[in-house]
Structure formats: C-alpha cells, structure tokens
Design a protein around this motif. Sequence first.
Motif, PDB file in Angstrom:
ATOM      1  N   GLN A  56      26.088   9.157   5.200  1.00 20.30           N
ATOM      2  CA  GLN A  56      26.194  10.214   4.203  1.00 20.30           C
ATOM      3  C   GLN A  56      27.192  11.285   4.631  1.00 20.30           C
ATOM      4  O   GLN A  56      27.871  11.892   3.791  1.00 20.30           O
ATOM      5  CB  GLN A  56      24.822  10.862   3.981  1.00 20.30           C
ATOM      6  CG  GLN A  56      23.825   9.981   3.263  1.00 20.30           C
ATOM      7  CD  GLN A  56      24.256   9.641   1.843  1.00 20.30           C
ATOM      8  OE1 GLN A  56      24.643  10.514   1.081  1.00 20.30           O
ATOM      9  NE2 GLN A  56      24.183   8.362   1.485  1.00 20.30           N
ATOM     10  N   LEU A  57      27.298  11.505   5.932  1.00 18.06           N
ATOM     11  CA  LEU A  57      28.211  12.518   6.458  1.00 18.06           C
ATOM     12  C   LEU A  57      29.620  11.973   6.675  1.00 18.06           C
ATOM     13  O   LEU A  57      30.556  12.734   6.914  1.00 18.06           O
ATOM     14  CB  LEU A  57      27.678  13.063   7.788  1.00 18.06           C
ATOM     15  CG  LEU A  57      26.334  13.796   7.714  1.00 18.06           C
ATOM     16  CD1 LEU A  57      25.760  14.009   9.109  1.00 18.06           C
ATOM     17  CD2 LEU A  57      26.486  15.141   6.995  1.00 18.06           C
ATOM     18  N   ALA A  66      11.077   0.821   7.166  1.00 20.41           N
ATOM     19  CA  ALA A  66      12.530   0.962   7.120  1.00 20.41           C
ATOM     20  C   ALA A  66      12.967   1.755   5.899  1.00 20.41           C
ATOM     21  O   ALA A  66      13.893   2.571   5.968  1.00 20.41           O
ATOM     22  CB  ALA A  66      13.183  -0.424   7.121  1.00 20.41           C
ATOM     23  N   GLN A  67      12.311   1.547   4.768  1.00 22.38           N
ATOM     24  CA  GLN A  67      12.720   2.238   3.552  1.00 22.38           C
ATOM     25  C   GLN A  67      12.447   3.734   3.639  1.00 22.38           C
ATOM     26  O   GLN A  67      13.196   4.548   3.084  1.00 22.38           O
ATOM     27  CB  GLN A  67      12.040   1.633   2.334  1.00 22.38           C
ATOM     28  CG  GLN A  67      10.529   1.598   2.392  1.00 22.38           C
ATOM     29  CD  GLN A  67       9.925   0.996   1.135  1.00 22.38           C
ATOM     30  OE1 GLN A  67      10.177   1.470   0.041  1.00 22.38           O
ATOM     31  NE2 GLN A  67       9.135  -0.052   1.294  1.00 22.38           N
ATOM     32  N   VAL A  68      11.395   4.146   4.336  1.00 25.40           N
ATOM     33  CA  VAL A  68      11.132   5.572   4.541  1.00 25.40           C
ATOM     34  C   VAL A  68      12.241   6.184   5.384  1.00 25.40           C
ATOM     35  O   VAL A  68      12.809   7.232   5.046  1.00 25.40           O
ATOM     36  CB  VAL A  68       9.764   5.790   5.221  1.00 25.40           C
ATOM     37  CG1 VAL A  68       9.562   7.268   5.551  1.00 25.40           C
ATOM     38  CG2 VAL A  68       8.638   5.301   4.325  1.00 25.40           C
ATOM     39  N   ALA A  69      12.568   5.524   6.497  1.00 27.89           N
ATOM     40  CA  ALA A  69      13.613   6.027   7.386  1.00 27.89           C
ATOM     41  C   ALA A  69      14.962   6.098   6.684  1.00 27.89           C
ATOM     42  O   ALA A  69      15.704   7.078   6.816  1.00 27.89           O
ATOM     43  CB  ALA A  69      13.708   5.141   8.630  1.00 27.89           C
ATOM     44  N   ASP A  70      15.292   5.068   5.915  1.00 27.29           N
ATOM     45  CA  ASP A  70      16.567   5.033   5.207  1.00 27.29           C
ATOM     46  C   ASP A  70      16.665   6.182   4.202  1.00 27.29           C
ATOM     47  O   ASP A  70      17.688   6.878   4.136  1.00 27.29           O
ATOM     48  CB  ASP A  70      16.719   3.692   4.502  1.00 27.29           C
ATOM     49  CG  ASP A  70      18.023   3.577   3.736  1.00 27.29           C
ATOM     50  OD1 ASP A  70      19.077   3.413   4.379  1.00 27.29           O
ATOM     51  OD2 ASP A  70      17.998   3.672   2.486  1.00 27.29           O
ATOM     52  N   GLN A  71      15.613   6.416   3.439  1.00 24.40           N
ATOM     53  CA  GLN A  71      15.628   7.494   2.462  1.00 24.40           C
ATOM     54  C   GLN A  71      15.690   8.861   3.125  1.00 24.40           C
ATOM     55  O   GLN A  71      16.370   9.777   2.649  1.00 24.40           O
ATOM     56  CB  GLN A  71      14.402   7.404   1.553  1.00 24.40           C
ATOM     57  CG  GLN A  71      14.425   6.221   0.607  1.00 24.40           C
ATOM     58  CD  GLN A  71      13.211   6.184  -0.306  1.00 24.40           C
ATOM     59  OE1 GLN A  71      12.708   7.217  -0.748  1.00 24.40           O
ATOM     60  NE2 GLN A  71      12.735   4.987  -0.605  1.00 24.40           N
ATOM     61  N   GLN A  72      14.993   9.030   4.241  1.00 22.13           N
ATOM     62  CA  GLN A  72      15.063  10.296   4.964  1.00 22.13           C
ATOM     63  C   GLN A  72      16.470  10.561   5.485  1.00 22.13           C
ATOM     64  O   GLN A  72      16.973  11.689   5.415  1.00 22.13           O
ATOM     65  CB  GLN A  72      14.058  10.292   6.122  1.00 22.13           C
ATOM     66  CG  GLN A  72      12.613  10.415   5.685  1.00 22.13           C
ATOM     67  CD  GLN A  72      11.658  10.478   6.852  1.00 22.13           C
ATOM     68  OE1 GLN A  72      11.969  10.033   7.978  1.00 22.13           O
ATOM     69  NE2 GLN A  72      10.471  11.023   6.625  1.00 22.13           N
ATOM     70  N   GLY A  73      17.119   9.522   6.013  1.00 21.97           N
ATOM     71  CA  GLY A  73      18.473   9.688   6.521  1.00 21.97           C
ATOM     72  C   GLY A  73      19.452  10.079   5.425  1.00 21.97           C
ATOM     73  O   GLY A  73      20.290  10.973   5.605  1.00 21.97           O
ATOM     74  N   ARG A  74      19.352   9.419   4.273  1.00 21.46           N
ATOM     75  CA  ARG A  74      20.234   9.737   3.155  1.00 21.46           C
ATOM     76  C   ARG A  74      19.994  11.170   2.662  1.00 21.46           C
ATOM     77  O   ARG A  74      20.933  11.921   2.385  1.00 21.46           O
ATOM     78  CB  ARG A  74      20.021   8.739   2.014  1.00 21.46           C
ATOM     79  CG  ARG A  74      20.460   7.325   2.348  1.00 21.46           C
ATOM     80  CD  ARG A  74      20.099   6.353   1.226  1.00 21.46           C
ATOM     81  NE  ARG A  74      20.369   4.983   1.598  1.00 21.46           N
ATOM     82  CZ  ARG A  74      21.543   4.388   1.467  1.00 21.46           C
ATOM     83  NH1 ARG A  74      22.560   5.067   0.939  1.00 21.46           N
ATOM     84  NH2 ARG A  74      21.722   3.136   1.831  1.00 21.46           N
ATOM     85  N   TYR A  75      18.733  11.526   2.540  1.00 22.51           N
ATOM     86  CA  TYR A  75      18.388  12.874   2.086  1.00 22.51           C
ATOM     87  C   TYR A  75      18.957  13.934   3.028  1.00 22.51           C
ATOM     88  O   TYR A  75      19.596  14.903   2.590  1.00 22.51           O
ATOM     89  CB  TYR A  75      16.870  13.016   1.996  1.00 22.51           C
ATOM     90  CG  TYR A  75      16.394  14.451   1.939  1.00 22.51           C
ATOM     91  CD1 TYR A  75      16.319  15.132   0.729  1.00 22.51           C
ATOM     92  CD2 TYR A  75      16.020  15.123   3.106  1.00 22.51           C
ATOM     93  CE1 TYR A  75      15.889  16.451   0.679  1.00 22.51           C
ATOM     94  CE2 TYR A  75      15.596  16.440   3.072  1.00 22.51           C
ATOM     95  CZ  TYR A  75      15.534  17.105   1.853  1.00 22.51           C
ATOM     96  OH  TYR A  75      15.121  18.414   1.813  1.00 22.51           O
TER      97      TYR A  75
END
Length: 432
Positions: A27-28, A320-329
């Motif tokens: 994202q960055l 994995a989906q929780v971690a992925d969404q947190q990273g994107r957010y």
Amino acid sequence: MTQRIPPPTPHIVIVGAGFAGLACAQQLGGSDVAVTLIDRRNYHLFAPLLYQVATAVLSPGEIAEPIRRVLSRHQNITVLLGEVEGVDTNARQVRVDGRAIPYDELVLATGATHSYFGHPEWERFAPGLKTLEDARRIRTQVLMAFERAEMEADPTERERLMTIAVIGGGPTGVEMAGAVAELARLALVKDFRHINPAEARVVLLEAAPRILLAFPEDLAVYAERALKRLGVTIRTGTPVEDISEQGVTLKDGFLPASVKIWGAGVEASPVGRWLGIETDRAGRVRVNPDLSVPGLEHVYVLGDVSLLDGPNGRPLPGLAQVADQQGRYLGQALLARLKGRKAPGPFRYRSRGNLAVVGRNSAVIDFDGTHLRGFPAWVLWGIVHIYLLVGFQNRFLVVMRWLWAYLTSSRGARIIAEEVAEERVEQRDSTG
C-alpha cells in the motif's frame, strides 16, 4: 531569496513480511515516503498451504516468493534481511543484528510460532507447522516412517512406525490428518512391497469435546465424518500428557507412534517484550481500533501478534485474511495521516468466511452463517487460496500441481531431506 528546504521524508519501518507486513508495504509502495521492510527470511511464505508441502503435494518454492521480487517495482521500499533484537520507542529505533535503524512510524507484524503449553521439550518429537523448515521436516519424518517400516520385521514396531499422531483438532490438525491419510492411501499405496501404506494409522487427538471448535457444530460433524471415511481415527476429550520418541502419553493410556505432528496451539512472537508492555496469555498485544498500541506513539501491531475484538466481542482470529486486511488498512491510514488528509475510521474486518479443507473433494466453509460443505466448498477453498497466492507464476504452478495430483492421485514432491533423515537415525540410536 531564501531557498526552501523540503521537509524530511518520513521513514516507516515494517518488521515482518507475512500477510500483514507485505500488504502494508504494498500500500505504501510508489509513494513519497521511505519504507524499510525487515524480515529474518528473504521470502514471503503462503503459510495456509504449508501442510501440502508437508504431505508432498507441493514443493517449497511453490508457496514462497522472494520479498525483493514482490516489491522490486517500488523504488521507495528497501528490504533488509536481518533479525530484530529489540525496539527503543523513546529513541524511535529498531535494533537489527547489532545496528540501530531509526523510524518515524513503526509497524510490527512478526506473526506467531508454536505453543507447547509449557512443554518446549515436546517440540523435538512433535514439530509444528509454521515454516518451510517445519514442513520439510514433517514430510521427511512421514516418508522415513514408511521406509523404515518396509525394512522392519517386528510387527509391533512396524505398526508403531506406520502410526502418525496429529495433535490438535483445529483447521491445521484437520487438514494435516486428512492430507497424511490421502498420502498413505492414494499416493504411496503402490510404492512398497512388504507393507501396505493404506494400513497406516492416522490418529487425530483433540482435548476439547469436538474438532473444529471455531466452526459451527454441523460443519464439524461433517468434517469428522469425512475424516473417518479417509480412515482417520479421531479421539476427542483426550489431552496430551507427554510426548516422546516412542509415542504420545494420553490421560487414558499410551499411543505408540513414530510420527507426531503438533497443531494444538500458537504463541505470538516477542513483540510485547520488545515494547515492554503486557500481553495476553498467547503473547498478543492489545491494540486500539486504528491498530496503534495504547500508550505508545507511532507504533502499530498487526496480524497474529495483535489482539483486537471484532463486532461480536470476540478477538479477531489469527487468519491470513485478517492480517491482509489489517496491512492494507494501515498502509492507507499511514499515507493519509502523513499527507495531512483525513485518516480512515477504525479498522473493520470483513470476513470472507472461515475455511478448512478436509481432504480430496471435501472442505467446510462458514460464511456469516451460510454453511458450505463437500465438493463446492473444496472448489471455493481452492479459488480463495489461488487468489491469495503472491505472484502469477506461483498461482500457475500450484494449479497445475493440484490438477496433476487430482487426476493421478500422485505426489511429485516426495523427496527426503538428507539432514532430517540423519537426525531421525541419530534420535533412534540415542533411544536404543
């Protein structure tokens, strides 16, 4: 005329290149902030498919992608290979292999490892499944058990060699038990002359009253039936008291087994110790709704090492989906904050369903109360995992490998690592 000096470029340090850390970095990427991503390994690992490496369906390189390749197009991201030793939040520095790396914003997404509930000595006999090394070790132990059984004349010892105990009835244990049973009954059944691999005994041990506690009961019942059709023996309400080279000690007796696989618990990496703050029993750090750490400025914790309640009041699962969404957010939130824009609201997890594969043509999915089981769930499970895999090449290879395994019932990655085989021989000799 006075020359304007541009403001210094903000420096964001991300520790951990799992789903959360990598999503945040992506994202960055391409922005006007400097990003340093630190990991002790040079690859991003698709951990949900580790059990398929452990059971010879896939090769290690098919579920791992070099971090530098994933992020190579982003010139503002530097990747460092190193071991984090600690964090100085006052000086805003991360200590990595003896050197200090300053940061303006720090993101800690270092994941979790195995928890043996106060018995670290069990790891020697019952490896967990968190790394490629773990998967290779388990694969070698399983294959070596059949090789040794082929040469064993004593029927009692042969039976022990062909007994595999999987400890823990969560998704990891269920997937592993089903995959090992299929490996024995489909892939290996024609390979030996003095033993019948289909007679191998796969035992799934769970201390709770049923398997898949995180799933609705009807899906757990379906999964249990599917495992039994594969020949897996399921023993619930059976806590483990000890593990040795010879087998597993249970409250109601001893189970002789040559291979023991641990899938009963996880423990967060030492982020709480680095930050000098309290954690829960699993080592997770309680975070604010924006994923920042209470009482610490410019520090964020994501993924398996974070503790954040969902809409139902229960902690978000380590998926994995929780971690992925947190990273994107967080990547989007940090960019907005650093550019002076309005930051997004608190993090909200959008579930894509809770999934577990039971075996060939069989899986269970719980999606916001909608239950899916059997072949349709298995197909959807495959689509989701292919979508989440990093890199087109990996997706293509995995699809081709799955198709081949499905059509032929064969496993192409049945290679025994020499160093692990030697370790097993040494352990056997040391126990007489």
